[in-house]
Design a protein around this motif. Structure first.
Motif, mmCIF file in Angstrom:
data_model
loop_
_atom_site.group_PDB
_atom_site.id
_atom_site.type_symbol
_atom_site.label_atom_id
_atom_site.label_comp_id
_atom_site.label_asym_id
_atom_site.label_seq_id
_atom_site.Cartn_x
_atom_site.Cartn_y
_atom_site.Cartn_z
ATOM 1 N N VAL A 247 0.842 -1.208 0.000
ATOM 2 C CA VAL A 247 0.000 0.000 0.000
ATOM 3 C C VAL A 247 0.876 1.256 0.000
ATOM 4 O O VAL A 247 0.617 2.223 -0.726
ATOM 5 C CB VAL A 247 -0.947 -0.011 1.211
ATOM 6 N N ASN A 248 1.926 1.245 0.812
ATOM 7 C CA ASN A 248 2.829 2.397 0.872
ATOM 8 C C ASN A 248 3.552 2.595 -0.456
ATOM 9 O O ASN A 248 3.668 3.729 -0.952
ATOM 10 C CB ASN A 248 3.843 2.184 1.995
ATOM 11 N N HIS A 249 4.027 1.510 -1.053
ATOM 12 C CA HIS A 249 4.716 1.614 -2.335
ATOM 13 C C HIS A 249 3.763 2.057 -3.441
ATOM 14 O O HIS A 249 4.180 2.750 -4.385
ATOM 15 C CB HIS A 249 5.363 0.276 -2.692
ATOM 16 N N LEU A 250 2.496 1.660 -3.343
ATOM 17 C CA LEU A 250 1.510 2.107 -4.332
ATOM 18 C C LEU A 250 1.340 3.617 -4.257
ATOM 19 O O LEU A 250 1.289 4.308 -5.287
ATOM 20 C CB LEU A 250 0.186 1.399 -4.084
ATOM 21 N N ARG A 251 1.244 4.162 -3.053
ATOM 22 C CA ARG A 251 1.126 5.608 -2.894
ATOM 23 C C ARG A 251 2.367 6.320 -3.446
ATOM 24 O O ARG A 251 2.255 7.349 -4.131
ATOM 25 C CB ARG A 251 0.942 5.942 -1.420
ATOM 26 N N CYS A 252 3.536 5.768 -3.157
ATOM 27 C CA CYS A 252 4.780 6.363 -3.668
ATOM 28 C C CYS A 252 4.842 6.295 -5.188
ATOM 29 O O CYS A 252 5.358 7.208 -5.846
ATOM 30 C CB CYS A 252 5.985 5.644 -3.060
ATOM 31 N N LEU A 253 4.312 5.209 -5.754
ATOM 32 C CA LEU A 253 4.307 5.079 -7.214
ATOM 33 C C LEU A 253 3.421 6.147 -7.845
ATOM 34 O O LEU A 253 3.769 6.721 -8.883
ATOM 35 C CB LEU A 253 3.831 3.678 -7.600
ATOM 36 N N HIS A 254 2.269 6.432 -7.230
ATOM 37 C CA HIS A 254 1.406 7.498 -7.742
ATOM 38 C C HIS A 254 2.127 8.844 -7.695
ATOM 39 O O HIS A 254 2.020 9.651 -8.633
ATOM 40 C CB HIS A 254 0.121 7.555 -6.911
ATOM 41 N N GLU A 255 2.850 9.098 -6.629
ATOM 42 C CA GLU A 255 3.582 10.354 -6.522
ATOM 43 C C GLU A 255 4.692 10.442 -7.567
ATOM 44 O O GLU A 255 4.961 11.509 -8.126
ATOM 45 C CB GLU A 255 4.165 10.493 -5.117
ATOM 46 N N PHE A 256 5.336 9.303 -7.852
ATOM 47 C CA PHE A 256 6.376 9.281 -8.881
ATOM 48 C C PHE A 256 5.784 9.594 -10.251
ATOM 49 O O PHE A 256 6.348 10.384 -11.030
ATOM 50 C CB PHE A 256 7.057 7.915 -8.890
ATOM 51 N N VAL A 257 4.639 8.988 -10.561
ATOM 52 C CA VAL A 257 3.991 9.245 -11.850
ATOM 53 C C VAL A 257 3.562 10.703 -11.960
ATOM 54 O O VAL A 257 3.706 11.336 -13.019
ATOM 55 C CB VAL A 257 2.783 8.301 -12.033
ATOM 56 N N GLU A 258 3.055 11.260 -10.874
ATOM 57 C CA GLU A 258 2.654 12.664 -10.888
ATOM 58 C C GLU A 258 3.850 13.578 -11.125
ATOM 59 O O GLU A 258 3.774 14.530 -11.912
ATOM 60 C CB GLU A 258 1.979 13.023 -9.561
ATOM 61 N N SER A 259 4.975 13.291 -10.474
ATOM 62 C CA SER A 259 6.190 14.088 -10.691
ATOM 63 C C SER A 259 6.669 13.975 -12.124
ATOM 64 O O SER A 259 7.060 14.971 -12.750
ATOM 65 C CB SER A 259 7.293 13.635 -9.731
ATOM 66 N N GLN A 260 6.628 12.761 -12.655
ATOM 67 C CA GLN A 260 7.081 12.559 -14.038
ATOM 68 C C GLN A 260 6.147 13.259 -15.019
ATOM 69 O O GLN A 260 6.603 13.849 -16.014
ATOM 70 C CB GLN A 260 7.161 11.063 -14.341
ATOM 71 N N THR A 261 4.838 13.212 -14.754
ATOM 72 C CA THR A 261 3.879 13.899 -15.616
ATOM 73 C C THR A 261 4.119 15.404 -15.619
ATOM 74 O O THR A 261 4.124 16.051 -16.680
ATOM 75 C CB THR A 261 2.449 13.597 -15.155
ATOM 76 N N ASN A 262 4.318 15.976 -14.442
ATOM 77 C CA ASN A 262 4.577 17.409 -14.361
ATOM 78 C C ASN A 262 5.871 17.781 -15.081
ATOM 79 O O ASN A 262 5.953 18.819 -15.746
ATOM 80 C CB ASN A 262 4.663 17.846 -12.895
#
Length: 402
Positions: A247-262
């Motif tokens: 669950v924690n890694h899933l949240r971190c993965l979403h944050e990584f994708v958001e950073s990459q998108t930006n």
């Protein structure tokens, strides 16, 4: 140094007993306590999580920092608990070289002006890359490392303890089994005709000794069984915590994708801005080319247009060297052309677009327009119509509909 000889001898005996039990299990000469299916699934899931986390971590590090020597340097600084020195990105270094080149060539020349504009965009791209790397390191790489260096080490330690407890338990089971077999053999009724009276006494004494040995082995078995059950429960709780790790890694993965998108959105916008700026300089480039290679005095403008190549620009109406801009734009002037009988399509505007000149059509996000192409147009541009308004529009701002 103070040595406890008794403890040292006891530890050596335990180690030897575990080694013997492990060897006999591998050779198929001893029984092994099997864990339940749910526990085995938890172990397999934990191993899978650890292996894939390591691979994802390593490859993400390669993505963020392709230079192996730089990765080694960052690793050493991290292990020494020191701050990693700031490193210039490739885009920022390229911007520096372009700016220095523009100063040498002359910042007032067309080439120097363009170098300055492109260099400024490269600097902005480099800064965006630095922010993305920093964000990805904190929000994605750090949690993965914390799992491998923290939670996983704790799980591995408890699993090793559980393995030792299991070996002790199986060794106690083997000793109890041997003691019971010896006790049964000693308690066997002797043959009265062939056995002397003295042997009765020896047989009774041996039976009593083996009975004591059986009681001692049973007591040790109960103790080791209790320790094994307690350690199994501790290890089970840690293994079940892998779900929380996911669950924690899933949240971190979403944050990584958001950073990459930006990051990629910023880069895209920077390049669009650069294209517009370079497009406005097209007339300057043409004038510079005309002064560099003067045309023949007797050649009319049409002949010059036929012999001299077009100056490539990004993305504007093709400008022909030797022909005034008004004439060149008239070749594909959107206001003077009629839409083809077939080939028009509807398109939805994705982003707002501000027209750079009178030949372009300003766009608003989500509006619907009609688009079509004309022979000789830049493939990155189309003619757009909205009511009585008409002009060039960039393809990248549109979603073409059937």
């Amino acid at each position: 140094m103070d040595f406890n000889v008794k403890k040292l001898a006891s530890d050596a005996g335990v180690f030897f007993s575990r080694a013997m039990q492990f060897t006999e299990e591998k050779l198929g000469q001893a029984e092994k306590t099997e864990l339940d299916a749910h526990f085995e699934n938890l172990l397999a899931r934990a191993d899978c999580t650890k292996n894939w986390t390591e691979k994802i971590l390593r490859q993400t590090e390669v993505l963020l920092q392709p230079n192996p020597s730089a990765r080694v340097e960052e690793f050493l600084y991290e292990k020494l608990d020191r701050k990693v020195p700031s490193r210039v990105t490739n885009g920022e270094l390229l911007a520096q070289y372009m700016t220095e080149a523009a100063n040498d060539f002359g910042p007032g020349t067309p080439y120097g002006k363009t170098l300055i504009k492109v260099g400024e965009t490269q600097r902005r791209l480099g800064a965006a890359e630095r922010d993305f790397i920093h964000s990805a390191s904190i929000n994605f790489l750090t949690p993965l490392r914390n799992f491998l260096e923290g939670d996983w080490r704790t799980i591995s330690k408890e699993r090793r303890i559980l393995q030792n407890r299991r070996l002790d338990l199986d060794a106690c089971k083997a000793r109890l089994k041997k003691a019971k077999a010896a006790e049964a053999k000693a308690a066997a009724v002797p043959d009265f005709q062939e056995t002397r009276p003295r042997n009765y006494v020896l047989s009774a004494s041996a039976s009593a000794l083996w009975s004591d040995e059986v009681e001692k082995a049973e007591h040790e078995l109960r103790l080791t069984q209790t320790e094994f059950d307690r350690q199994a429960e501790v290890t089970r709780l840690l293994l079940e915590g892998i779900s929380s790790t996911h669950v924690n890694h899933l949240r971190c993965l979403h944050e990584f994708v958001e950073s990459q998108t930006n990051y990629y959105a910023q880069c895209y916008q920077y390049m669009l801005d650069l294209q517009k700026q370079l497009g406005r300089f097209s007339g300057t480039f043409v004038g510079n080319a005309e002064t560099a290679s003067p045309p023949a005095a007797t050649s009319p403008p049409a002949a010059a247009a036929a012999t001299l190549p077009a100056v490539p620009t990004i993305p504007v109406v093709p400008t022909i060297v030797g022909v005034p801009n008004t004439v060149a734009e008239g070749v594909l002037n959107p206001n003077e052309v009629k839409p083809p009988a077939s080939g028009t399509r509807k398109a939805r505007v994705l982003y707002d677009y501000e027209a750079a000149d009178s030949t372009e059509l300003a766009l608003l996000a989500d509006e619907m327009i009609t688009v079509y192409s004309l022979p000789g147009m830049d493939p990155d541009w189309l003619i757009g119509e909205r009511g009585n308004q008409k002009g060039k529009v960039p393809v990248t701002y549109l979603e073409l509909l059937s």
